[in-house]
Motif scaffolding. Structure first.
Motif, short mmCIF file in Angstrom:
data_model
loop_
_atom_site.label_atom_id
_atom_site.label_comp_id
_atom_site.label_asym_id
_atom_site.label_seq_id
_atom_site.Cartn_x
_atom_site.Cartn_y
_atom_site.Cartn_z
N VAL A 53 0.80 -1.24 0.00
CA VAL A 53 0.00 0.00 0.00
C VAL A 53 0.83 1.29 0.00
N PHE A 54 2.13 1.16 0.21
CA PHE A 54 2.98 2.36 0.32
C PHE A 54 3.87 2.54 -0.91
N CYS A 55 3.71 1.70 -1.93
CA CYS A 55 4.69 1.63 -3.02
C CYS A 55 4.12 2.15 -4.33
N ALA A 56 4.91 2.93 -5.06
CA ALA A 56 4.45 3.49 -6.33
C ALA A 56 4.45 2.45 -7.45
N MET A 93 16.04 -4.45 -6.67
CA MET A 93 15.09 -3.79 -5.78
C MET A 93 14.27 -2.75 -6.52
N GLY A 94 14.29 -2.81 -7.84
CA GLY A 94 13.53 -1.84 -8.62
C GLY A 94 12.07 -2.28 -8.72
N ILE A 95 11.46 -1.96 -9.85
CA ILE A 95 10.04 -2.28 -10.02
C ILE A 95 9.87 -3.80 -10.16
N GLY A 96 8.84 -4.32 -9.47
CA GLY A 96 8.49 -5.73 -9.66
C GLY A 96 8.95 -6.63 -8.53
N GLU A 97 8.45 -7.86 -8.56
CA GLU A 97 8.82 -8.86 -7.57
C GLU A 97 9.75 -9.87 -8.24
N PRO A 98 11.05 -9.82 -7.91
CA PRO A 98 12.02 -10.66 -8.62
C PRO A 98 11.70 -12.15 -8.54
N VAL A 158 19.06 -9.61 -3.72
CA VAL A 158 17.72 -9.78 -4.26
C VAL A 158 16.73 -9.46 -3.15
N SER A 159 15.82 -8.53 -3.43
CA SER A 159 14.82 -8.15 -2.43
C SER A 159 13.48 -8.77 -2.80
N THR A 160 12.85 -9.44 -1.84
CA THR A 160 11.57 -10.08 -2.13
C THR A 160 10.49 -9.66 -1.14
N VAL A 171 14.37 -9.42 2.72
CA VAL A 171 12.95 -9.77 2.80
C VAL A 171 12.18 -8.55 3.30
N SER A 172 11.18 -8.15 2.54
CA SER A 172 10.37 -6.97 2.89
C SER A 172 9.32 -7.39 3.91
N LEU A 173 9.62 -7.18 5.18
CA LEU A 173 8.72 -7.67 6.23
C LEU A 173 7.66 -6.62 6.58
N HIS A 174 8.09 -5.45 7.00
CA HIS A 174 7.24 -4.27 7.19
C HIS A 174 6.22 -4.33 8.34
N ALA A 175 6.04 -5.50 8.96
CA ALA A 175 5.10 -5.56 10.09
C ALA A 175 5.44 -6.80 10.91
N TYR A 191 16.12 -7.97 6.83
CA TYR A 191 14.68 -7.70 6.83
C TYR A 191 14.48 -6.21 6.60
N GLU A 192 13.77 -5.90 5.54
CA GLU A 192 13.45 -4.50 5.27
C GLU A 192 12.15 -4.15 5.98
N TYR A 193 12.10 -2.95 6.51
CA TYR A 193 10.92 -2.54 7.27
C TYR A 193 10.67 -1.07 6.94
N MET A 252 9.44 5.82 5.07
CA MET A 252 8.74 5.80 3.79
C MET A 252 9.08 7.00 2.92
N ASN A 253 9.39 6.72 1.66
CA ASN A 253 9.59 7.80 0.69
C ASN A 253 8.24 8.21 0.13
N ARG A 254 8.13 9.50 -0.16
CA ARG A 254 6.85 10.04 -0.55
C ARG A 254 6.40 9.51 -1.92
N ALA A 290 14.14 7.18 -5.26
CA ALA A 290 14.33 6.48 -3.99
C ALA A 290 13.45 5.23 -3.93
N CYS A 291 13.69 4.38 -2.91
CA CYS A 291 12.95 3.12 -2.77
C CYS A 291 11.46 3.39 -2.84
N GLY A 292 10.78 2.58 -3.64
CA GLY A 292 9.32 2.68 -3.69
C GLY A 292 8.82 3.79 -4.59
N GLN A 293 9.73 4.58 -5.15
CA GLN A 293 9.27 5.69 -6.01
C GLN A 293 9.33 5.34 -7.50
N1 SAH Z 1 9.23 -6.55 -4.69
C1 SAH Z 1 10.47 -6.53 -3.96
C2 SAH Z 1 11.49 -5.55 -4.46
C3 SAH Z 1 11.07 -4.15 -4.83
S1 SAH Z 1 10.83 -2.96 -3.58
C4 SAH Z 1 10.18 -6.33 -2.49
O1 SAH Z 1 9.04 -6.19 -2.11
O2 SAH Z 1 11.13 -6.37 -1.70
C5 SAH Z 1 12.33 -2.66 -2.74
C6 SAH Z 1 12.08 -2.16 -1.33
O3 SAH Z 1 11.53 -0.83 -1.30
C7 SAH Z 1 11.10 -3.05 -0.60
O4 SAH Z 1 11.52 -3.30 0.72
C8 SAH Z 1 9.86 -2.18 -0.60
O5 SAH Z 1 8.96 -2.56 0.38
C9 SAH Z 1 10.45 -0.81 -0.39
N2 SAH Z 1 9.51 0.26 -0.67
C10 SAH Z 1 8.42 0.23 -1.45
N3 SAH Z 1 7.77 1.42 -1.42
C11 SAH Z 1 8.46 2.21 -0.61
C12 SAH Z 1 8.32 3.57 -0.20
N4 SAH Z 1 7.33 4.34 -0.63
N5 SAH Z 1 9.25 4.07 0.66
C13 SAH Z 1 10.27 3.31 1.09
N6 SAH Z 1 10.47 2.04 0.71
C14 SAH Z 1 9.57 1.49 -0.13
#
Ligand code: SAH
Length: 369
Positions: free
Chosen positions: A135-138, A176-181, A208-210, A231-235, A273-275, A307-309, A350-353
């Motif tokens: 929900v936070f990703c472009a 870590m760009g667009i998409g789920e590797p 590799v980020s998943t 691993v994108s955990l976030h919660a 773990y990415e959060y 979070m990046n805007r 930036a990440c998610g943008q």
């Molecule tokens: N699909 C993969 C890789 C792409 S995203 C994944 O989910 O890991 C790379 C990282 O950027 C992930 O951890 C993702 O959750 C994070 N990300 C996505 N949107 C973001 C945002 N708006 N601000 C900061 N990080 C974000």
């Protein structure tokens, strides 16, 4: 201030007699050698061509000046030098550079080059858009259009490589760009093989980020190769994670952690773990304590990403105090934690943008199409 330059060259769009030619980067060495020998060229031409692509950073076949002219012309007729044309090129204040690239079918992807002292990292995309819907990703705002071919992922690295100065070289790759590797698994593996064999990068230099697809993570682990896995955990709880990472509904945190443990066991690489910290959503001390409970005793590292805007979204990053508080809860529990540096935010790099662009930048029309 960011500056933008564009080129009118679009090799991806070039077709001979309306045919789309095979991509040079999709060829195995044996295929290229076979193709050359059928035309009476010696086998060492394969190495020469490979060297032009990787080390000498050629931008076209005609740059390969020590090949016979007829061979260059033959190559041009038979293969696409790159599957991607550059639509736009932006440079951020921190010297982060972003390319908007166009595939032969008109789809667009973005890729980023980041500079740190002694380190040049490229961030590459594996899909056009994304189906995960975080929900936070472009990147997933408009869903998934298609997966990229390996040659389209590899050509991103080569396009960014050509942006470097003579004395610079790519030291790290982050997928870590667009998409789920892991949802584009075969193309991902072909790309990793290219990077570690022909491009000369060590597996330890590749991350590799998943989003956390346990079956694929186990498959990736069984390679026993020391790629880094993030691993994108976030919660810290399934209830919260399912709200912000919808695919969690079908997986669940415990299965993801078990697959990550397996990854560590098989490869010896500590999992990151990415959060992403979202103000008022997952950034409270209680969340940090729950996260510490989940990860303590595991060989893990937490990378907090305020979070990046994203223009379309109202979600936002916490303030510095909340970020620090979250970090210190983890630190006190002995969990290694870092806060990710924001890169290229002024050019939305930036990440998610990174995002799926459907209306190509104003200059797409001039990109030879
Ligand atoms: N699909 C993969 C890789 C792409 S995203 C994944 O989910 O890991 C790379 C990282 O950027 C992930 O951890 C993702 O959750 C994070 N990300 C996505 N949107 C973001 C945002 N708006 N601000 C900061 N990080 C974000």
């Amino acid at each position: 201030m960011s500056n933008e330059t564009t080129t009118s060259r679009s090799p991806a769009a070039e077709a001979v007699d309306g045919r789309i030619l095979p991509a040079l980067t999709s060829l195995q060495d044996a295929d290229l050698t076979g193709w050359l020998s059928r035309r009476g060229h010696p086998r060492y031409r394969t190495d020469q061509i490979r060297r032009w692509i990787v080390e000498r950073r050629a931008g076209s076949f005609s740059d390969m000046t020590d090949l016979p002219r007829e061979l260059r012309t033959d190559l041009e007729q038979a293969f696409r030098f790159s599957t991607l044309g550059i639509v736009s090129h932006q440079t951020a204040r921190d010297r982060t550079e972003k390319l908007l690239l166009q595939c032969a079918d008109g789809e667009l992807v973005e890729s980023v080059l980041m500079r740190d002292p002694g380190r040049r990292t490229v961030c590459i995309s594996t899909q056009v858009g994304c189906a995960m819907g975080c929900v936070f990703c472009a990147s997933g705002l408009q869903g998934l259009r298609r997966s990229l071919a390996a040659s389209e992922i590899i050509d991103q690295v080569l396009a960014l490589n050509r942006l470097l100065e003579e004395d610079e070289r790519i030291t790290n790759v982050v997928v870590m760009g667009i998409g789920e590797p892991l949802a584009n698994y075969d193309a991902l593996l072909d790309t990793l093989t290219f990077l570690t064999s022909r491009f000369g990068l060590g597996a330890r230099r590749i991350t590799v980020s998943t989003v956390g697809l346990p079956a694929r993570m186990r498959q990736f682990a069984s390679l026993k190769r020391p790629y880094n896995l993030a691993v994108s955990l976030h919660a810290p709880t399934d209830a919260l994670r399912t709200q912000i990472v919808p695919v969690n509904r079908g997986t669940g945190i415990q299965d993801i952690l078990a697959a990550a443990d397996r990854y560590f066991y098989e490869t010896g690489r500590r999992v990151t773990y990415e959060y992403v910290l979202l103000r008022g959503v997952n950034d409270l001390p209680v969340h940090a304590r729950q996260l510490a409970d989940l990860l303590s005793g595991r060989n893990a590292h937490v990378n907090l990403i305020p979070m990046n805007r994203v223009t379309e979204l109202t979600l936002a990053a916490p303030d510095h105090q909340a970020t620090d508080r979250f970090r210190s809860v983890l630190q006190r529990r002995g969990i290694p934690v870092t806060v990710r540096k924001r890169r290229g935010a002024d050019i939305d790099a930036a990440c998610g943008q990174l995002r799926l662009s459907r209306t190509p930048a104003r200059n797409a029309a001039s990109a030879g199409r």
